[in-house]
Each structure stands twice: as structure tokens, then as C-alpha cells.
Design a protein around this motif. Structure first.
Motif, PDB file in Angstrom:
ATOM      1  N   THR A 195       0.857  -1.182   0.000  1.00 38.27           N
ATOM      2  CA  THR A 195       0.000   0.000   0.000  1.00 38.27           C
ATOM      3  C   THR A 195       0.892   1.230   0.000  1.00 38.27           C
ATOM      4  OG1 THR A 195      -1.705  -1.153   1.288  1.00 38.27           O
ATOM      5  CG2 THR A 195      -1.811   1.251   1.220  1.00 38.27           C
ATOM      6  N   ASP A 196       0.576   2.204  -0.844  1.00 28.09           N
ATOM      7  CA  ASP A 196       1.370   3.434  -0.896  1.00 28.09           C
ATOM      8  C   ASP A 196       1.382   4.110   0.472  1.00 28.09           C
ATOM      9  OD1 ASP A 196       1.776   2.973  -3.571  1.00 28.09           O
ATOM     10  OD2 ASP A 196       0.233   4.360  -4.255  1.00 28.09           O
ATOM     11  N   PHE A 197       2.521   4.731   0.785  1.00 24.46           N
ATOM     12  CA  PHE A 197       2.681   5.340   2.107  1.00 24.46           C
ATOM     13  C   PHE A 197       3.491   6.623   1.996  1.00 24.46           C
ATOM     14  CE2 PHE A 197       4.744   5.626   6.344  1.00 24.46           C
ATOM     15  CZ  PHE A 197       3.595   5.643   7.138  1.00 24.46           C
ATOM     16  N   LYS A 198       3.011   7.675   2.672  1.00 25.16           N
ATOM     17  CA  LYS A 198       3.705   8.955   2.698  1.00 25.16           C
ATOM     18  C   LYS A 198       4.400   9.141   4.039  1.00 25.16           C
ATOM     19  CE  LYS A 198       2.076  10.326  -1.320  1.00 25.16           C
ATOM     20  NZ  LYS A 198       2.958  10.522  -2.509  1.00 25.16           N
ATOM     21  N   LEU A 199       5.587   9.706   4.005  1.00 28.07           N
ATOM     22  CA  LEU A 199       6.296   9.980   5.245  1.00 28.07           C
ATOM     23  C   LEU A 199       5.814  11.313   5.811  1.00 28.07           C
ATOM     24  CD1 LEU A 199       9.978   8.865   4.480  1.00 28.07           C
ATOM     25  CD2 LEU A 199       7.976   7.495   5.090  1.00 28.07           C
ATOM     26  N   ASN A 200       4.745  11.257   6.578  1.00 30.92           N
ATOM     27  CA  ASN A 200       4.241  12.448   7.267  1.00 30.92           C
ATOM     28  C   ASN A 200       3.490  12.011   8.521  1.00 30.92           C
ATOM     29  OD1 ASN A 200       1.443  11.864   6.509  1.00 30.92           O
ATOM     30  ND2 ASN A 200       1.949  12.678   4.481  1.00 30.92           N
ATOM     31  N   LYS A 201       3.220  12.963   9.373  1.00 23.82           N
ATOM     32  CA  LYS A 201       2.608  12.679  10.681  1.00 23.82           C
ATOM     33  C   LYS A 201       1.246  12.030  10.540  1.00 23.82           C
ATOM     34  CE  LYS A 201       1.456  14.903  15.084  1.00 23.82           C
ATOM     35  NZ  LYS A 201       1.502  16.173  15.865  1.00 23.82           N
ATOM     36  N   LYS A 202       0.423  12.544   9.643  1.00 23.48           N
ATOM     37  CA  LYS A 202      -0.930  12.024   9.461  1.00 23.48           C
ATOM     38  C   LYS A 202      -0.915  10.549   9.077  1.00 23.48           C
ATOM     39  CE  LYS A 202      -5.187  12.794   6.819  1.00 23.48           C
ATOM     40  NZ  LYS A 202      -5.849  13.626   5.770  1.00 23.48           N
ATOM     41  N   SER A 203      -0.067  10.187   8.118  1.00 26.70           N
ATOM     42  CA  SER A 203       0.004   8.795   7.652  1.00 26.70           C
ATOM     43  C   SER A 203       0.507   7.864   8.740  1.00 26.70           C
ATOM     44  CB  SER A 203       0.915   8.702   6.426  1.00 26.70           C
ATOM     45  OG  SER A 203       0.395   9.436   5.344  1.00 26.70           O
ATOM     46  N   VAL A 204       1.529   8.306   9.464  1.00 23.47           N
ATOM     47  CA  VAL A 204       2.128   7.458  10.499  1.00 23.47           C
ATOM     48  C   VAL A 204       1.144   7.196  11.636  1.00 23.47           C
ATOM     49  CG1 VAL A 204       3.942   7.300  12.239  1.00 23.47           C
ATOM     50  CG2 VAL A 204       4.483   8.168   9.965  1.00 23.47           C
ATOM     51  N   LEU A 205       0.519   8.251  12.143  1.00 24.09           N
ATOM     52  CA  LEU A 205      -0.395   8.086  13.274  1.00 24.09           C
ATOM     53  C   LEU A 205      -1.659   7.332  12.889  1.00 24.09           C
ATOM     54  CD1 LEU A 205      -0.019  11.513  15.102  1.00 24.09           C
ATOM     55  CD2 LEU A 205       1.120   9.333  15.568  1.00 24.09           C
ATOM     56  N   LYS A 206      -2.099   7.470  11.657  1.00 19.08           N
ATOM     57  CA  LYS A 206      -3.254   6.702  11.182  1.00 19.08           C
ATOM     58  C   LYS A 206      -2.902   5.225  11.101  1.00 19.08           C
ATOM     59  CE  LYS A 206      -6.521   6.280   7.341  1.00 19.08           C
ATOM     60  NZ  LYS A 206      -6.936   6.800   6.004  1.00 19.08           N
ATOM     61  N   LEU A 207      -1.717   4.929  10.609  1.00 19.27           N
ATOM     62  CA  LEU A 207      -1.263   3.543  10.482  1.00 19.27           C
ATOM     63  C   LEU A 207      -1.092   2.884  11.845  1.00 19.27           C
ATOM     64  CD1 LEU A 207      -0.086   1.223   8.687  1.00 19.27           C
ATOM     65  CD2 LEU A 207       2.140   2.311   8.970  1.00 19.27           C
ATOM     66  N   LEU A 208      -0.583   3.640  12.811  1.00 22.86           N
ATOM     67  CA  LEU A 208      -0.261   3.093  14.136  1.00 22.86           C
ATOM     68  C   LEU A 208      -1.261   3.553  15.191  1.00 22.86           C
ATOM     69  CD1 LEU A 208       3.594   3.737  13.975  1.00 22.86           C
ATOM     70  CD2 LEU A 208       2.296   1.815  13.046  1.00 22.86           C
ATOM     71  N   ALA A 209      -2.510   3.713  14.772  1.00 19.93           N
ATOM     72  CA  ALA A 209      -3.548   4.279  15.638  1.00 19.93           C
ATOM     73  C   ALA A 209      -3.768   3.488  16.930  1.00 19.93           C
ATOM     74  CB  ALA A 209      -4.864   4.381  14.868  1.00 19.93           C
TER      75      ALA A 209
END
Length: 246
Positions: A195-209
Motif C-alpha cells: 500500500t502506498d505510504f507517505k512519510l508524514n505525521k498524518k500517515s504514520v499516526l493513522k497507520l499506528l492508531a
């Protein structure tokens, strides 16, 4: 005539013609002293061993005149693990980000291109490349940045050709075409699809919720950035540890 002499004669003729060489080979065929492969599952083979894995030779002199390089790394020894359980040590190995292929640049103007479908993984100096399926169900090589974490961060290299400038009056090129290297990121949880992934705060915290507060505390304590590759690696490795303990 011995196989090595047959190959040398063929290579000289094709180099003179300046055409792409597509000579399909398999184990025990098309010997060449400049490309020693070592089967790591058996005794050390002679340095004049054959190109003993499937692929084809490519005469780079026949390629379009493009400056720059499609290779993201310096040539180095790589280890190719195959789907049939063997492993080969390959000199002058690299990854062609333009064609998504693993190669050995065994001469200034020549490469050996390995058939991707036969490869399970490739160990480069720092990371291992493995083939995963993207969102369109197409296989590509991705470099595993967190190979032992529960969520793997993957890096994909791409290279495209940027057209050179053209004089509007003479219609002649004033600068050559050029390779442009870029990279992107993805994640895999099932070890198969990406799955495509962006290195930013929103993506990281959503992934590791599931452990959002702990992740935020860790990032703050360690003074990490959500935009830096190395810091994201640390975050995902930390998440893997706390996930196992909870």
C-alpha cells in the motif's frame, strides 16, 4: 568449440553490430570469466564459472544517448536468492530503476540482466530487495527498510528519461536527455501486497492508531521527525516491540 569460445565469438560480433543482445541462458550455459557466480548452497565454484542463472546480455552501447544513470547505487557484490532455493554471489551488481531489473555491469558497456520472475530476493549492501504486488496487482522490486518489524516499510526506486532542451530555431538538441531518479514508499502487513505510504505525521499516526499515544510520546522523547526515513524506521521498529508486549 568450447562454450567459453563460442560465447566470446558471439559477444564480439554482437558488440560490433551495436544491437541489444538477448541471449537466453540457464544453469551451466554461456560461460564468461568476468561474471563468476557462486552457488552458496554448494562448494565454492571456479571463478571462470558460467552465468548459471537465467537472463540475457545487454549491450549498453546500443541504448539511446542519455546522460546520468538509472542505477541508484554504486556497483557492488550482491547476493541473489532464487525461487528454487539457491543463492548466487554476483559481482558488480546493481538495480536498474528504469526497467525494474537486477543486473551485473560486468563491463563498461555491457550488462547481464537477470530474469525477475526467477528471483526471490536480492541482498544489497544495506537492504534486501523483494518482489511485492502493488495496488494494480503488478510485481515490482521493493527495498525492505524494516524487514523484522510487524509492519514493513518498503522503498521503491524509479527512473525516467527527461527530454533534453531543443533550440526552437534549429530544432537541434542543446542538451542531452537525462535519467531522473526518484523514490517512493509503501508498507506491507501481509508480506505480499503493498500500500502506498507517505512519510508524514498524518500517515504514520493513522497507520499506528492502536498505540497512537505511545508513538507520540516516543517521537517527542527521541526528537524524531515524521518526514525522515531513518526516523520512520525507528518508529515502526518501536511499534513492533510494543505491539508484541501488549
Amino acid at each position: 568449440m568450447k562454450p567459453i569460445l563460442l560465447f566470446l565469438a558471439f559477444f564480439v560480433m554482437t558488440s560490433m553490430s551495436g544491437q541489444v543482445i538477448k541471449n537466453e541462458v540457464s544453469t551451466g550455459q554461456a560461460k564468461h570469466s568476468n561474471l563468476p557466480l557462486v552457488d552458496l548452497n554448494s562448494s565454492l565454484q571456479d571463478n571462470s564459472n558460467a552465468v548459471n542463472y537465467q537472463g540475457y546480455y545487454l549491450s549498453n552501447a546500443s541504448l539511446p544517448d542519455v546522460s546520468g544513470s538509472p542505477f541508484p547505487f554504486e556497483d557492488a557484490v550482491i547476493i541473489i536468492s532464487t525461487i528454487d532455493g539457491k543463492a548466487y554471489k554476483v559481482p558488480n551488481g546493481n538495480y536498474n530503476a528504469s526497467t525494474d531489473e537486477v543486473v551485473s555491469n560486468f563491463a563498461k558497456d555491457s550488462s547481464f540482466v537477470f530474469q525477475s520472475k526467477t528471483i526471490k530476493s536480492v541482498k544489497f549492501e544495506k537492504y534486501t530487495a523483494t518482489r511485492y504486488k502493488d495496488k494494480n496487482d503488478k510485481d515490482h522490486f521493493y527495498f525492505e527498510l524494516t524487514p523484522h518489524a510487524s509492519i514493513k516499510l518498503l522503498k521503491k526506486y524509479s527512473a525516467k528519461i527527461i527530454d533534453g532542451q531543443i533550440n526552437v530555431l534549429t530544432k537541434q538538441k542543446t542538451s542531452p536527455d537525462m535519467f531522473s531518479l526518484s523514490d517512493s514508499y509503501g508498507i506491507t502487513i501481509d508480506g505480499k501486497t503493498v500500500t502506498d505510504f507517505k512519510l508524514n505525521k498524518k500517515s504514520v499516526l493513522k497507520l499506528l492508531a492502536s498505540h497512537k499515544k505511545l508513538i507520540q510520546d516516543f517521537v517527542k522523547k527521541e526528537n524524531l521527525s515524521y518526514k525522515e526515513e531513518y526516523d520512520i524506521i525507528r518508529i515502526l521498529n518501536y511499534y513492533s516491540v510494543i505491539s508484541k508486549s501488549n
